[in-house]
Design an enzyme around this catalytic site. Sequence first.
Site, PDB file in Angstrom:
ATOM      1  N   LYS A  83     -28.482   5.618  -7.828  1.00 24.01           N
ATOM      2  CA  LYS A  83     -28.789   6.385  -9.051  1.00 24.01           C
ATOM      3  C   LYS A  83     -30.222   6.108  -9.494  1.00 24.01           C
ATOM      4  CE  LYS A  83     -26.865   6.970 -13.748  1.00 24.01           C
ATOM      5  NZ  LYS A  83     -25.781   6.496 -14.647  1.00 24.01           N
ATOM      6  N   SER A 158     -23.494   9.888 -17.219  1.00 17.94           N
ATOM      7  CA  SER A 158     -24.822  10.170 -16.715  1.00 17.94           C
ATOM      8  C   SER A 158     -24.949  10.089 -15.200  1.00 17.94           C
ATOM      9  CB  SER A 158     -25.821   9.209 -17.362  1.00 17.94           C
ATOM     10  OG  SER A 158     -25.582   7.866 -16.991  1.00 17.94           O
ATOM     11  N   SER A 182     -20.445   6.459 -18.273  1.00 17.37           N
ATOM     12  CA  SER A 182     -21.229   7.178 -17.273  1.00 17.37           C
ATOM     13  C   SER A 182     -20.767   7.032 -15.832  1.00 17.37           C
ATOM     14  CB  SER A 182     -22.699   6.749 -17.367  1.00 17.37           C
ATOM     15  OG  SER A 182     -23.252   7.179 -18.576  1.00 17.37           O
TER      16      SER A 182
END
Length: 471
Positions: A83, A158, A182
């Site tokens: 990520k 997220s 997230s």
Amino acid sequence: MTSFDEQTIVHAFSDDALGEHDAVGLAAAIRRGEVSAAEAARDAVGRVRAVEARLGAVQAHVDSPAPAAAPGGVFAGVPTFVKDNTDYLGLPTGHGSAAFRPSAARRHAPFTRQFLSSGVTVLGKTRLPEFGFSPTTEYEGAEPVRNPWHTGYSAGGSSGGSAALVAAGAVPIAHANDGGGSIRIPAACCGLVGLKPTRGRVIANAQSRQLPLDLVSDAIVSRSVRDAAAFLAAAEKYRRSPGLPPLGLVEGPSGQRLRIGFLLDSPNGVRSDPATRAAVTRTVTALERLGHSVEPVELAIDPSFTDDFLAYWGMLSFLVGVTGRTLGSDFDRRRMDGLSRGLREEYVRNWRRTPGVLRRLKRTKEAYAASFRGIDLVLSPVLAHTTPPIGHLSPTVPYPTLIERILAYVAFTPVDNVVGTPSISVPSASSAEGGLPIGVMFSGRPGAERKLLEVAFQLEADRPFRRIQDL
């Protein structure tokens, strides 16, 4: 039965080196010599290319992917992504923001090294909303990350980029982290397994460990429970947390009869929608049939929790605005998106509340622990309503409307971040509109990952998770 439009579904499953393997299965095939790590990486790159134009999940690519120097790792040779809020040597870390231009990272983040110890081959970095503040991966000046089950809908946030790639079959697993939901939110939106570990179970997140309240835990999103279990076992092999009971490799259900409390509506008063309630109720029925004791429970959370968490969220945006030049010399907080700006401005108006906010949030641990007396796990929705269409939570929406929508959606996940307890999202049902996955969430006491995984294994075996390639 829901009808699906082939134009809205995106997946990359094919008869190549990856096949339909999860990460554990692919690593086993590589160990047996049925495919090579190089072939797996090559075909994963091809799969990413096949879906990227329609999903928009990738932020950056590694020029020449190579397996990590951990040939004995549980995921040796498995292709994956990191990520884009976590440093990977040689790639920029942009945090999903247009407020600065990032330069290449000079070293791996501590968690990246822990992840690499499992043997994965990193292909690149996935997109996230600006600084991970949003529960959808959308932007003011760029295309959103789209849900592979229906490209008109959000992939969550997220860790939306990671979830979209895994759900579409481009890679078996991908890195995700969770500071308010997230991992679990995009897992729920995309029909995946997403386990947020106990605080301290994996190496502390490089950014959040410096804050007064560490909300963030790193892990993965996956299509199988065994991948989530294998990741935690590999992370523990690299570095065991001295403050938690050892976990080891959880390989299936235990057969233990658990006492499980469930709730349909959020402790802060947000009522879940009918489809979400039905998913939880269906799970309750399955748990009872499997021999568990299930009964309603109330979580004793301070009525100010939502406002306090929102204030802390605003403090984080304020701190980014103040310290942004450490990310890039050209950082300009005026270029932060509408959600970030709104959070920051709200915090500036109410900054004097900060000591009380921190004090009350830290006290949540005691009240939450009391709610677990007499029960092993708590079952709840992940989100208060089904996955919204693209645009509903866009940072272009005026802040007062946007924050109202977010709070009506993200009504269950933040408590585990504040308290530091483990929590897992597993697929349960699908929505009538769009056929999108609906997840349910189990939460436990600190160190309860084994119980979470065991019950997730049991539900997966009882009713295998729906597969996008079967539609």
